[in-house]
Structure formats: structure tokens, C-alpha cells
Design a protein around this motif. Sequence first.
Motif, PDB file in Angstrom:
ATOM      1  N   GLY A 131      -7.247 -34.019 -29.585  1.00  0.00           N
ATOM      2  CA  GLY A 131      -7.166 -34.840 -28.385  1.00  0.00           C
ATOM      3  C   GLY A 131      -6.415 -34.180 -27.245  1.00  0.00           C
ATOM      4  O   GLY A 131      -5.805 -34.859 -26.409  1.00  0.00           O
ATOM      5  N   LYS A 132      -6.451 -32.864 -27.227  1.00  0.00           N
ATOM      6  CA  LYS A 132      -5.740 -32.125 -26.170  1.00  0.00           C
ATOM      7  C   LYS A 132      -6.709 -31.184 -25.449  1.00  0.00           C
ATOM      8  O   LYS A 132      -7.713 -30.770 -26.030  1.00  0.00           O
ATOM      9  CB  LYS A 132      -4.609 -31.291 -26.784  1.00  0.00           C
ATOM     10  CG  LYS A 132      -3.532 -32.117 -27.459  1.00  0.00           C
ATOM     11  CD  LYS A 132      -2.521 -31.202 -28.125  1.00  0.00           C
ATOM     12  CE  LYS A 132      -1.453 -32.031 -28.833  1.00  0.00           C
ATOM     13  NZ  LYS A 132      -0.541 -31.196 -29.635  1.00  0.00           N
ATOM     14  N   PRO A 133      -6.371 -30.836 -24.221  1.00  0.00           N
ATOM     15  CA  PRO A 133      -7.228 -29.879 -23.506  1.00  0.00           C
ATOM     16  C   PRO A 133      -6.918 -28.445 -23.949  1.00  0.00           C
ATOM     17  O   PRO A 133      -5.828 -28.166 -24.442  1.00  0.00           O
ATOM     18  CB  PRO A 133      -6.839 -30.083 -22.041  1.00  0.00           C
ATOM     19  CG  PRO A 133      -5.415 -30.556 -22.099  1.00  0.00           C
ATOM     20  CD  PRO A 133      -5.270 -31.323 -23.378  1.00  0.00           C
ATOM     21  N   THR A 134      -7.893 -27.584 -23.760  1.00  0.00           N
ATOM     22  CA  THR A 134      -7.634 -26.163 -24.042  1.00  0.00           C
ATOM     23  C   THR A 134      -6.818 -25.559 -22.899  1.00  0.00           C
ATOM     24  O   THR A 134      -6.739 -26.126 -21.810  1.00  0.00           O
ATOM     25  CB  THR A 134      -8.950 -25.381 -24.173  1.00  0.00           C
ATOM     26  OG1 THR A 134      -9.750 -25.652 -23.022  1.00  0.00           O
ATOM     27  CG2 THR A 134      -9.697 -25.782 -25.416  1.00  0.00           C
ATOM     28  N   GLN A 135      -6.220 -24.414 -23.165  1.00  0.00           N
ATOM     29  CA  GLN A 135      -5.411 -23.752 -22.126  1.00  0.00           C
ATOM     30  C   GLN A 135      -6.211 -22.694 -21.363  1.00  0.00           C
ATOM     31  O   GLN A 135      -6.412 -22.805 -20.166  1.00  0.00           O
ATOM     32  CB  GLN A 135      -4.163 -23.134 -22.755  1.00  0.00           C
ATOM     33  CG  GLN A 135      -3.200 -24.198 -23.252  1.00  0.00           C
ATOM     34  CD  GLN A 135      -1.920 -23.615 -23.801  1.00  0.00           C
ATOM     35  OE1 GLN A 135      -1.578 -22.464 -23.556  1.00  0.00           O
ATOM     36  NE2 GLN A 135      -1.205 -24.407 -24.565  1.00  0.00           N
ATOM     37  N   PHE A 136      -6.654 -21.673 -22.091  1.00  0.00           N
ATOM     38  CA  PHE A 136      -7.405 -20.599 -21.423  1.00  0.00           C
ATOM     39  C   PHE A 136      -8.794 -20.476 -22.025  1.00  0.00           C
ATOM     40  O   PHE A 136      -8.984 -20.602 -23.228  1.00  0.00           O
ATOM     41  CB  PHE A 136      -6.664 -19.263 -21.555  1.00  0.00           C
ATOM     42  CG  PHE A 136      -5.304 -19.296 -20.940  1.00  0.00           C
ATOM     43  CD1 PHE A 136      -5.141 -19.411 -19.573  1.00  0.00           C
ATOM     44  CD2 PHE A 136      -4.170 -19.234 -21.737  1.00  0.00           C
ATOM     45  CE1 PHE A 136      -3.879 -19.471 -19.001  1.00  0.00           C
ATOM     46  CE2 PHE A 136      -2.901 -19.284 -21.182  1.00  0.00           C
ATOM     47  CZ  PHE A 136      -2.758 -19.399 -19.807  1.00  0.00           C
ATOM     48  N   ARG A 137      -9.760 -20.182 -21.151  1.00  0.00           N
ATOM     49  CA  ARG A 137     -11.141 -20.045 -21.602  1.00  0.00           C
ATOM     50  C   ARG A 137     -11.581 -18.591 -21.451  1.00  0.00           C
ATOM     51  O   ARG A 137     -11.147 -17.896 -20.553  1.00  0.00           O
ATOM     52  CB  ARG A 137     -12.044 -20.964 -20.785  1.00  0.00           C
ATOM     53  CG  ARG A 137     -11.642 -22.430 -20.923  1.00  0.00           C
ATOM     54  CD  ARG A 137     -12.435 -23.317 -19.978  1.00  0.00           C
ATOM     55  NE  ARG A 137     -13.854 -23.275 -20.242  1.00  0.00           N
ATOM     56  CZ  ARG A 137     -14.794 -23.226 -19.305  1.00  0.00           C
ATOM     57  NH1 ARG A 137     -14.448 -23.202 -18.016  1.00  0.00           N
ATOM     58  NH2 ARG A 137     -16.069 -23.180 -19.620  1.00  0.00           N
ATOM     59  N   GLY A 138     -12.466 -18.190 -22.351  1.00  0.00           N
ATOM     60  CA  GLY A 138     -13.021 -16.842 -22.252  1.00  0.00           C
ATOM     61  C   GLY A 138     -12.270 -15.783 -23.037  1.00  0.00           C
ATOM     62  O   GLY A 138     -12.590 -14.590 -22.927  1.00  0.00           O
ATOM     63  N   VAL A 139     -11.324 -16.190 -23.848  1.00  0.00           N
ATOM     64  CA  VAL A 139     -10.507 -15.204 -24.579  1.00  0.00           C
ATOM     65  C   VAL A 139     -11.356 -14.427 -25.592  1.00  0.00           C
ATOM     66  O   VAL A 139     -11.292 -13.196 -25.674  1.00  0.00           O
ATOM     67  CB  VAL A 139      -9.329 -15.889 -25.301  1.00  0.00           C
ATOM     68  CG1 VAL A 139      -8.538 -14.877 -26.119  1.00  0.00           C
ATOM     69  CG2 VAL A 139      -8.420 -16.585 -24.289  1.00  0.00           C
ATOM     70  N   GLY A 140     -12.153 -15.146 -26.367  1.00  0.00           N
ATOM     71  CA  GLY A 140     -12.987 -14.480 -27.362  1.00  0.00           C
ATOM     72  C   GLY A 140     -13.987 -13.537 -26.710  1.00  0.00           C
ATOM     73  O   GLY A 140     -14.234 -12.435 -27.211  1.00  0.00           O
ATOM     74  N   SER A 141     -14.526 -13.952 -25.598  1.00  0.00           N
ATOM     75  CA  SER A 141     -15.493 -13.099 -24.892  1.00  0.00           C
ATOM     76  C   SER A 141     -14.830 -11.832 -24.377  1.00  0.00           C
ATOM     77  O   SER A 141     -15.418 -10.747 -24.401  1.00  0.00           O
ATOM     78  CB  SER A 141     -16.115 -13.874 -23.730  1.00  0.00           C
ATOM     79  OG  SER A 141     -16.767 -15.027 -24.197  1.00  0.00           O
ATOM     80  N   ARG A 142     -13.599 -11.965 -23.891  1.00  0.00           N
ATOM     81  CA  ARG A 142     -12.867 -10.783 -23.424  1.00  0.00           C
ATOM     82  C   ARG A 142     -12.585  -9.820 -24.578  1.00  0.00           C
ATOM     83  O   ARG A 142     -12.701  -8.598 -24.435  1.00  0.00           O
ATOM     84  CB  ARG A 142     -11.534 -11.208 -22.813  1.00  0.00           C
ATOM     85  CG  ARG A 142     -11.621 -11.701 -21.400  1.00  0.00           C
ATOM     86  CD  ARG A 142     -12.056 -10.612 -20.465  1.00  0.00           C
ATOM     87  NE  ARG A 142     -11.998 -11.011 -19.073  1.00  0.00           N
ATOM     88  CZ  ARG A 142     -12.836 -10.562 -18.136  1.00  0.00           C
ATOM     89  NH1 ARG A 142     -13.800  -9.730 -18.434  1.00  0.00           N
ATOM     90  NH2 ARG A 142     -12.703 -10.958 -16.890  1.00  0.00           N
TER      91      ARG A 142
END
Lengths: 209, 76
Positions: A131-142
Motif C-alpha cells: 500500500g505504498k508508492p514506489t520511489q524510483f522507476r527504471g532501476v532494473g532497466s538501467r
Amino acid sequence: VRLPVELLDNATGEFVEAELFDEITVEHFLETKRTWRPLVLQARRKLLARGREDLVPNYAHWDWTTKEPLLQMLAMKFFGIECGGKLQGIVEIQMVGYECRVPTQRGRDLVYVDYLQVAPWNVRLLMDALGKPTQFRGVGSRLFEAIVRFSLDEGFKGRVGLHSLPSSEAFYTRECGMTAAGRDRAKQNLLWCEFTPEQAQTFLTGGAR
Amino acid sequence: MKMSNDREWLRKRAEQEDRHFVSLGVLTSPLEEDHPKAEQSELSTVGRKRGRGFGRIDADRKRSGQQPKTSKRSQS
């Protein structure tokens, strides 16, 4: 290697500067155990309690600290991404021991991805469970971009191979465009996925599907 | 090594990543979480019969300069 890279801040939608680096130490492994693992297990428990076993990740048991001896090995390499003073993702690759299996590339050397994990607070499927938002997106792709670029720089021409966990198969085959080249009975029947040089270029230049 | 500064590329990849797990490694066993003693050996034992060969696979790989046991046999 220490390179600036951008990630997406989920709260603001803005791009934020992070750092890709290869000087992984045991302290980073301990950080995953101290801060990542409890969150993964917490999300796992929530998902199981809701009967959503299908969303439980296949990696709740991992312990990166067992990999400390590998830090000294020349055939192994680690990359990490830090942002806001915290480790956001980590990957372990190896440069020997695996070869291409896709017919057009068969027998050629490649970069093999042994382990890759993104901090749980960056994984939407886990944070949704909490029930929480994510912090950073695109980490796995990087991280995956770094592997492909490393493969190019080291003369592997972008060839990358990996055994995908069931929960990640769709990402590597459908989204990244890797070729699925059969299940490997010698490796827990995991799906072997591979980038040809052409597919690697397509991944880097934007096309996926 | 030069990383991409294409923001549209990252946006697109982030959207894809949001829909999936991206982690890679060995397959989990639901038993592992409840068996702390198994943690040190779990990377080598998952998917195998418990009680046999704990830690052996990783140790073999280290000694042989990273020749994973799967490499040749499974390429046919």
C-alpha cells in the motif's frame, strides 16, 4: 566505473541523478540484507495472506552476503546504482562459462547475468502489496542497459544471456525483446533468454516491441 | 562505457518495468524463508533435494574459475 545516470522519481515524475558504479563491497551486500530483505518478506506475507501467490516474487530468499567471495574473482563483475545515498539495485554478471544458444550465435561468448535485483521500494508489484508508492522507476532497466553496454565494450557485441525466473520471463522476452531459447533442465528448468547483437542494439535504441 | 541520456527511452522502460518483476537468480523454495539455518546454503540448494550438496555448487564454481555446471551439457 562511476557514471551518472538518470532515474525517474515516482513522487514528482521528475528525472533525478543517480550513479552507476562497479565498486561493490560487502557493505552493499549487507545493506540489501538489512534494508531490502525485510521489505520483500513483508510484501510476500501480505500477498500470501491475500491469496495472491501468483504475485509473490521468486527471490524472497536471496542473500547477497553469501556472494562476498565472488567480489575477488576476475570473471565476475557487479554493478550497482545508488541514489539518495541508498543502493537502488545490483547485478552480478560473469564473462566465462556460458555460450550463446540461439542458432545464429551458437557457441559464441556472451555476458551472463547471474543475479539482478532491484530494491523493493522500487518494485511496483511489491509496494502495491504494501500500500505504498514506489520511489524510483527504471532501476532494473538501467542495470540491464549497463550489462548490454558492458557487453559491447568488452567485445561481446551486445550478446547477453540469462536464466529468467518465471516471474521475470515476460519482462525479458516481451518487453526487452530477448529470444527465449528453451528451458534448462540443468538450471531449475528456468527459461534461457538471449540477446543477439541486433536485439541488443534494438533494446538500446528504443525499440522493444 | 557511456549510458543513455534519452529520457523517452527511460520513461518507456520504466513503464514496462512497472508491470513485471525484473529480478534474476535462482528459483526460490517456499521453505527457505522459514529455515534460517538454510540461508547460507540456499543459493546452492534451491531446487535440489534438501540435505544433499549444500554449498557444493558454488564452491565448485569458485575452484574451477567459474565454470558453471550447466554450461556445456545444456547447449544442445
